[in-house]
Design a protein around this motif. Structure first.
Motif, PDB file in Angstrom:
ATOM      1  N   LEU A  64       0.852  -1.189   0.000  1.00 61.78           N
ATOM      2  CA  LEU A  64       0.000   0.000   0.000  1.00 61.78           C
ATOM      3  C   LEU A  64       0.885   1.236   0.000  1.00 61.78           C
ATOM      4  CD1 LEU A  64      -2.498  -1.159   2.773  1.00 61.78           C
ATOM      5  CD2 LEU A  64      -2.986  -1.020   0.310  1.00 61.78           C
ATOM      6  N   ALA A  75       0.765   5.262   0.965  1.00 55.77           N
ATOM      7  CA  ALA A  75       0.010   6.358   1.599  1.00 55.77           C
ATOM      8  C   ALA A  75       0.691   7.666   1.218  1.00 55.77           C
ATOM      9  CB  ALA A  75      -0.054   6.132   3.107  1.00 55.77           C
ATOM     10  N   GLY A  76       1.451   8.269   2.133  1.00 58.75           N
ATOM     11  CA  GLY A  76       2.167   9.509   1.800  1.00 58.75           C
ATOM     12  C   GLY A  76       3.477   9.252   1.078  1.00 58.75           C
ATOM     13  N   GLY A  77       3.956   8.033   1.134  1.00 56.69           N
ATOM     14  CA  GLY A  77       5.185   7.649   0.426  1.00 56.69           C
ATOM     15  C   GLY A  77       6.469   8.102   1.094  1.00 56.69           C
ATOM     16  N   HIS A  78       6.372   8.735   2.268  1.00 53.14           N
ATOM     17  CA  HIS A  78       7.590   9.304   2.861  1.00 53.14           C
ATOM     18  C   HIS A  78       8.452   8.300   3.617  1.00 53.14           C
ATOM     19  CE1 HIS A  78       6.844  13.170   1.303  1.00 53.14           C
ATOM     20  NE2 HIS A  78       7.872  13.675   1.954  1.00 53.14           N
ATOM     21  N   SER A  79       7.991   7.090   3.731  1.00 54.59           N
ATOM     22  CA  SER A  79       8.852   6.001   4.219  1.00 54.59           C
ATOM     23  C   SER A  79       9.031   4.964   3.119  1.00 54.59           C
ATOM     24  CB  SER A  79       8.256   5.343   5.472  1.00 54.59           C
ATOM     25  OG  SER A  79       8.285   6.256   6.535  1.00 54.59           O
ATOM     26  N   LEU A  80       7.939   4.638   2.421  1.00 62.76           N
ATOM     27  CA  LEU A  80       8.003   3.564   1.427  1.00 62.76           C
ATOM     28  C   LEU A  80       8.845   3.935   0.204  1.00 62.76           C
ATOM     29  CD1 LEU A  80       7.177   0.769   0.542  1.00 62.76           C
ATOM     30  CD2 LEU A  80       5.026   1.702  -0.321  1.00 62.76           C
ATOM     31  N   THR A 112       1.307  10.445   6.462  1.00 63.73           N
ATOM     32  CA  THR A 112      -0.005  10.222   7.063  1.00 63.73           C
ATOM     33  C   THR A 112       0.100   9.519   8.416  1.00 63.73           C
ATOM     34  OG1 THR A 112      -0.308   8.041   6.043  1.00 63.73           O
ATOM     35  CG2 THR A 112      -1.005   9.971   4.739  1.00 63.73           C
ATOM     36  N   ASP A 118       7.401   9.333  15.928  1.00 63.82           N
ATOM     37  CA  ASP A 118       6.855  10.053  17.078  1.00 63.82           C
ATOM     38  C   ASP A 118       5.480   9.557  17.540  1.00 63.82           C
ATOM     39  OD1 ASP A 118       8.951  12.111  17.450  1.00 63.82           O
ATOM     40  OD2 ASP A 118       8.425  12.615  15.397  1.00 63.82           O
TER      41      ASP A 118
HETATM   42  C1  FAD Z   1      13.131  13.467   5.719  1.00 63.22           C
HETATM   43  C2  FAD Z   1      12.125  12.730   6.563  1.00 63.22           C
HETATM   44  C3  FAD Z   1      12.016  13.075   7.901  1.00 63.22           C
HETATM   45  C4  FAD Z   1      11.108  12.398   8.719  1.00 63.22           C
HETATM   46  N1  FAD Z   1      11.041  12.747  10.036  1.00 63.22           N
HETATM   47  C5  FAD Z   1      10.164  12.107  10.832  1.00 63.22           C
HETATM   48  C6  FAD Z   1      10.056  12.453  12.226  1.00 63.22           C
HETATM   49  O1  FAD Z   1      10.713  13.357  12.739  1.00 63.22           O
HETATM   50  N2  FAD Z   1       9.157  11.751  12.972  1.00 63.22           N
HETATM   51  C7  FAD Z   1       8.367  10.757  12.444  1.00 63.22           C
HETATM   52  O2  FAD Z   1       7.578  10.162  13.177  1.00 63.22           O
HETATM   53  N3  FAD Z   1       8.435  10.423  11.141  1.00 63.22           N
HETATM   54  C8  FAD Z   1       9.304  11.070  10.330  1.00 63.22           C
HETATM   55  N4  FAD Z   1       9.372  10.736   8.999  1.00 63.22           N
HETATM   56  C9  FAD Z   1       8.489   9.660   8.479  1.00 63.22           C
HETATM   57  C10 FAD Z   1       7.143  10.233   8.050  1.00 63.22           C
HETATM   58  O3  FAD Z   1       6.399  10.559   9.207  1.00 63.22           O
HETATM   59  C11 FAD Z   1       6.307   9.258   7.205  1.00 63.22           C
HETATM   60  O4  FAD Z   1       5.250  10.020   6.748  1.00 63.22           O
HETATM   61  C12 FAD Z   1       5.733   8.047   7.882  1.00 63.22           C
HETATM   62  O5  FAD Z   1       6.697   7.267   8.491  1.00 63.22           O
HETATM   63  C13 FAD Z   1       5.057   7.122   6.891  1.00 63.22           C
HETATM   64  O6  FAD Z   1       3.837   7.647   6.462  1.00 63.22           O
HETATM   65  P1  FAD Z   1       3.480   7.684   4.929  1.00 63.22           P
HETATM   66  O7  FAD Z   1       2.067   8.127   4.877  1.00 63.22           O
HETATM   67  O8  FAD Z   1       4.477   8.464   4.193  1.00 63.22           O
HETATM   68  O9  FAD Z   1       3.518   6.116   4.555  1.00 63.22           O
HETATM   69  P2  FAD Z   1       4.150   5.360   3.303  1.00 63.22           P
HETATM   70  O10 FAD Z   1       5.594   5.688   3.171  1.00 63.22           O
HETATM   71  O11 FAD Z   1       3.302   5.529   2.100  1.00 63.22           O
HETATM   72  O12 FAD Z   1       3.985   3.851   3.810  1.00 63.22           O
HETATM   73  C14 FAD Z   1       4.779   3.354   4.868  1.00 63.22           C
HETATM   74  C15 FAD Z   1       4.442   1.877   5.094  1.00 63.22           C
HETATM   75  O13 FAD Z   1       3.156   1.745   5.699  1.00 63.22           O
HETATM   76  C16 FAD Z   1       2.276   0.973   4.863  1.00 63.22           C
HETATM   77  N5  FAD Z   1       0.978   1.634   4.931  1.00 63.22           N
HETATM   78  C17 FAD Z   1       0.748   2.945   4.673  1.00 63.22           C
HETATM   79  N6  FAD Z   1      -0.539   3.237   4.898  1.00 63.22           N
HETATM   80  C18 FAD Z   1      -1.131   2.093   5.304  1.00 63.22           C
HETATM   81  C19 FAD Z   1      -2.456   1.764   5.733  1.00 63.22           C
HETATM   82  N7  FAD Z   1      -3.424   2.694   5.772  1.00 63.22           N
HETATM   83  N8  FAD Z   1      -2.716   0.481   6.095  1.00 63.22           N
HETATM   84  C20 FAD Z   1      -1.735  -0.446   6.084  1.00 63.22           C
HETATM   85  N9  FAD Z   1      -0.455  -0.203   5.707  1.00 63.22           N
HETATM   86  C21 FAD Z   1      -0.165   1.063   5.330  1.00 63.22           C
HETATM   87  C22 FAD Z   1       2.904   1.000   3.483  1.00 63.22           C
HETATM   88  O14 FAD Z   1       2.547  -0.136   2.715  1.00 63.22           O
HETATM   89  C23 FAD Z   1       4.393   1.034   3.808  1.00 63.22           C
HETATM   90  O15 FAD Z   1       4.848  -0.262   4.100  1.00 63.22           O
HETATM   91  C24 FAD Z   1      10.274  11.380   8.170  1.00 63.22           C
HETATM   92  C25 FAD Z   1      10.373  11.058   6.813  1.00 63.22           C
HETATM   93  C26 FAD Z   1      11.281  11.720   6.008  1.00 63.22           C
HETATM   94  C27 FAD Z   1      11.359  11.371   4.553  1.00 63.22           C
END
Ligand code: FAD
Length: 289
Positions: free
Chosen positions: A30, A32-37, A111, A124
């Motif tokens: 899946l 979501a925001g893509g910031h980890s995946l 997200t 966090d």
């Molecule tokens: C430069 C940078 C700095 C950051 N600093 C911090 C920080 O200080 N503190 C912090 O907490 N985070 C931090 N992050 C991480 C950020 O908060 C991400 O947004 C978060 O970790 C993942 O959310 P996402 O929506 O981007 O998920 P995605 O990257 O899209 O997905 C992450 C994972 O979760 C799964 N997934 C996503 N949504 C669902 C769902 N609804 N149901 C089941 N599985 C799902 C995906 O399949 C994937 O495996 C940082 C990221 C970056 C790039």
């Protein structure tokens, strides 16, 4: 780095997304925001053959009050949590947690659901949802189920969400009366991730003693954990500076603290104690103590 080739899907309902998950199973992820995946895909630490984008699925965003809970759609961004008037009025600590995540670009795309499903050990929200007693709502082909936060974090980037399920909602109780909550972290200077972060929620009784303390720690080990020693050290006590200091000394007890690039076991254990003390002190102040 470029990710390995994948097929992109943009379902327009939870049912359609679940159908794609069921069809492609382990080959699917899946988005979501893509910031980890996306970073993981670029590093080829993740190589899904099918990427199922949740952004066009209606009903997964927004924050509403449902009885004594705030119901937060999984696709709600960190910025929406940070800026929500409802969150600020009913559960201000969650807005503060969101505001500490990364930078504006991360907060505008990342997200709540993505963070809690990804379960980065330095994220966090995990400490906060432990302290606040949240519940995660997962949807699969057979319907919805609710998972209590103490059963959610299973290990390094592992949670209770099934491979054939979507985390659709996060439910967080609003703070009861005479309760204060705070989250404080030692941020990594580049990413802002927590080297160690501690969230505390404290309820005071009519005599000003602690009737309930709930404390979550992130960053110390492979997953966020409940600091049971600190909680036990607080309960029933009048939380003056000495009592807080004594309870905070137990912050690393029972926690599987791991050394990493950010610090040794001793250093991170020290941060657990320091930030437990600071978070408890602020929570007690906010509770009116
Ligand atoms: C430069 C940078 C700095 C950051 N600093 C911090 C920080 O200080 N503190 C912090 O907490 N985070 C931090 N992050 C991480 C950020 O908060 C991400 O947004 C978060 O970790 C993942 O959310 P996402 O929506 O981007 O998920 P995605 O990257 O899209 O997905 C992450 C994972 O979760 C799964 N997934 C996503 N949504 C669902 C769902 N609804 N149901 C089941 N599985 C799902 C995906 O399949 C994937 O495996 C940082 C990221 C970056 C790039």
């Amino acid at each position: 780095m470029y990710p390995a080739a994948f097929e992109y899907h943009a379902p327009t309902s939870v049912k359609e997304a679940l159908g794609l998950l069921g069809k492609h199973k382990d080959d699917a992820k899946l988005l979501a925001g893509g910031h980890s995946l996306i970073p993981m895909m670029k590093l080829r630490l993740a190589q899904p053959k099918h990427l199922i984008d949740l952004r066009k699925v209606p009903g997964l965003t927004g924050i509403k009050q449902d009885g004594n809970m705030l119901a937060i759609g999984a696709m709600t961004t960190h910025w929406e949590v940070e800026s929500s008037a409802l969150v600020k009025s009913k559960l201000a600590v969650l807005s503060e947690v969101a505001a500490l995540i990364g930078d504006p670009a991360v907060r505008n795309r990342g997200t709540v659901g993505g963070s809690l499903a990804h379960a980065d050990p330095a994220a966090d929200y995990p400490a906060a949802v432990i302290a606040l007693g949240a519940e995660m709502v997962c949807e699969g082909a057979k319907g919805r189920r609710t998972v209590k936060v103490d059963d959610w974090f299973k290990g390094l980037m592992a949670t209770a969400v099934g491979e054939d399920e979507i985390l659709v909602e996060v439910r967080v109780p609003v703070l009861p009366a005479s309760t204060g909550a705070a989250y404080l972290k030692f941020p990594h200077p580049a990413s802002r991730f927590a080297v160690v972060g501690v969230a505390a929620a404290v309820t005071l009784d009519s005599k000003g003693a602690c009737s309930k303390a709930s404390v979550g720690i992130t960053g110390a080990g492979t997953k966020a954990v409940r600091a049971k020693g600190v909680e036990a050290g607080c309960n029933g006590k009048k939380l003056d500076a000495a009592a807080i200091e004594a309870a905070a000394q137990k912050a690393a007890e029972g926690v599987d603290v791991q050394a990493d690039l950010q610090g040794s076991v001793e250093y991170k254990s020290h941060l657990c104690r320091v930030f437990a003390k600071r978070a408890l002190t602020e929570a007690v102040k906010r509770a009116g103590g």
